[in-house]
Motif scaffolding. Structure first.
Motif, PDB file in Angstrom:
ATOM      1  N   ARG A 164       0.498  -1.184  -0.258  1.00  0.00           N
ATOM      2  CA  ARG A 164       0.250   0.141   0.004  1.00  0.00           C
ATOM      3  C   ARG A 164       0.416   1.484  -0.053  1.00  0.00           C
ATOM      4  O   ARG A 164       0.707   2.196  -0.649  1.00  0.00           O
ATOM      5  N   ASP A 187      -7.692  -3.997  -0.627  1.00  0.00           N
ATOM      6  CA  ASP A 187      -7.668  -2.941  -1.149  1.00  0.00           C
ATOM      7  C   ASP A 187      -6.361  -3.488  -2.208  1.00  0.00           C
ATOM      8  O   ASP A 187      -5.991  -2.932  -3.261  1.00  0.00           O
ATOM      9  N   VAL A 188      -5.701  -4.298  -2.165  1.00  0.00           N
ATOM     10  CA  VAL A 188      -4.200  -5.129  -2.496  1.00  0.00           C
ATOM     11  C   VAL A 188      -5.083  -6.371  -2.910  1.00  0.00           C
ATOM     12  O   VAL A 188      -5.287  -7.292  -1.930  1.00  0.00           O
TER      13      VAL A 188
END
Length: 300
Positions: free
Chosen positions: A217, A258-259
Motif C-alpha cells: 500500500r 485494496d491489495v
C-alpha cells in the motif's frame, strides 16, 4: 612434570591458534550446508527459470570474481606461512614462556575467530534469503513479461524513495505496483503451498502476515504521488503482491481489500478492464518516461 608442561603449553597454544580457526570455518560452512539441505522449509518454486539477458556472462563474471578473491587470499597468506615455516623450527620451545600479554593475545584471537565464525553463519543465512528473493523476482518477472503481448508495459526493479519497486505493470486501463515475496513452505504437496487471503492478512500454513500488505500500500501511494507530480495527471495505482510457487485462495476476482495477492501466473489481473476506462497511448508513454527517470545513469 611441571617443567615439561610449561614447555608444551606455549607450543600447544600456538598450534591451536594456527589450526583451529581454519577448522572452525570449515565446520561452520559444512554445518550451514547441512542445515540448508535438511531444513524444514523449502522453496515452493518448481518451474524452471528462463535465462535472463547476459545470464551466461554474469555467471562467468561471478566465477572470475570468486577466483580472483581466492587467489588474492592465497597471496596474502603466502608471507605469514613462509615466515612461520622459517621461524618455527628455530624456536627454542624450552625457553618459551607465556606472560600475561601472550594470554591476552591468545584469548582475544580465540574470541575474534568465534565472532568471525558467527558472522559467516549470519551472512550465509542472509545470502540464502537474498537468493530466494532473487529467484522469486525472476520468476515473477518472467511471467509478467508475457503480458507485453497483451498490450501491457512492464518495468522491473525501479528505484523509489527509500526502496525499490519490484515491478510496475502499465496495463491497458490501470497502473499496478507489484511486490514479489519469497516464502518457503514447510511440507510437500499443494496444501503446504496454499495461502489464504481475507483482505487484511495473508495466512500461510502455520503463520500469518500483514506487513507485506502495508508495504505494498505504501509503495503504491508513493508511486501514485510520484506519477502525479511527473505527469500532472492523477494516476491511481493498484497494489499487487506476487507469491511465486504459492496457490492463493480465494482467486483475485473474489478477494476483498485494496491489495491483490496472486500467483504471478494469473496475468489476467492486469488486463481485466472491468469498469475502468482505457488509457490512451500518450498517457501511458508519459508514465513510462516518468518511470525511466528513476533509473540511475549508466556508468562510463
Amino acid at each position: 612434570m611441571n617443567a615439561s608442561l610449561g614447555m608444551l603449553l606455549p607450543a600447544a597454544v600456538i598450534f591451536v591458534l594456527a589450526i583451529v580457526p581454519v577448522g572452525i570455518v570449515v565446520a561452520t560452512l559444512l554445518f550451514l550446508r547441512r542445515m540448508d539441505s535438511q531444513g524444514k522449509r523449502r522453496s515452493p518454486l518448481t518451474d524452471k527459470l528462463l535465462h535472463q539477458a547476459g545470464a551466461q556472462a554474469r555467471r562467468r563474471v561471478e566465477s572470475l570474481n570468486s577466483d580472483i578473491m581466492e587467489r588474492t587470499m592465497l597471496v596474502a597468506m603466502i608471507g605469514p606461512i613462509i615466515m612461520l615455516s622459517l621461524l618455527l623450527p628455530r624456536v627454542r620451545w624450552s625457553e618459551l614462556h607465556f606472560g600475561w600479554s601472550g594470554w591476552v593475545i591468545s584469548i582475544a584471537t580465540a574470541l575474534w575467530v568465534a565472532w568471525l565464525a558467527w558472522r559467516i553463519a549470519t551472512l550465509a543465512q542472509e545470502r540464502r534469503k537474498w537468493r530466494d528473493g532473487m529467484r522469486a523476482e525472476i520468476a515473477s518477472a518472467q511471467q509478467l513479461d508475457r503480458l507485453q503481448a497483451q498490450d501491457c508495459l512492464v518495468l522491473h526493479d525501479i528505484p523509489a524513495e527509500k526502496s525499490n519497486l519490484d515491478h510496475v505493470v502499465i496495463g491497458p486501463t490501470a497502473v499496478f505496483m507489484v511486490e514479489t515475496k519469497s516464502r518457503r513452505k514447510s511440507g510437500t504437496g499443494k496444501a503446504s503451498a496454499t495461502a489464504a487471503y481475507d483482505g487484511s492478512a495473508i495466512q500461510f500454513p502455520g503463520w500469518a502476515e500483514t506487513k507485506p500488505l502495508d508495504q505494498a500500500r505504501a509503495q503504491a501511494r508513493w508511486l501514485s504521488e510520484y506519477l502525479r507530480g511527473e505527469t500532472g495527471e492523477p494516476t491511481p495505482v493498484i497494489p499487487v503482491i506476487c507469491l511465486p510457487g504459492w496457490f492463493v485462495q480465494p482467486p483475485p476476482e473474489r478477494q476483498q481489500g485494496d491489495v491483490r495477492v496472486i500467483n504471478p501466473k494469473l496475468g489476467y489481473v492486469f488486463t481485466d478492464a472491468r469498469s475502468r476506462p482505457r488509457m490512451d497511448a500518450a498517457r501511458r508513454n508519459r508514465i513510462v518516461h516518468a518511470l525511466h527517470k528513476r533509473y540511475p545513469q549508466s556508468p562510463d
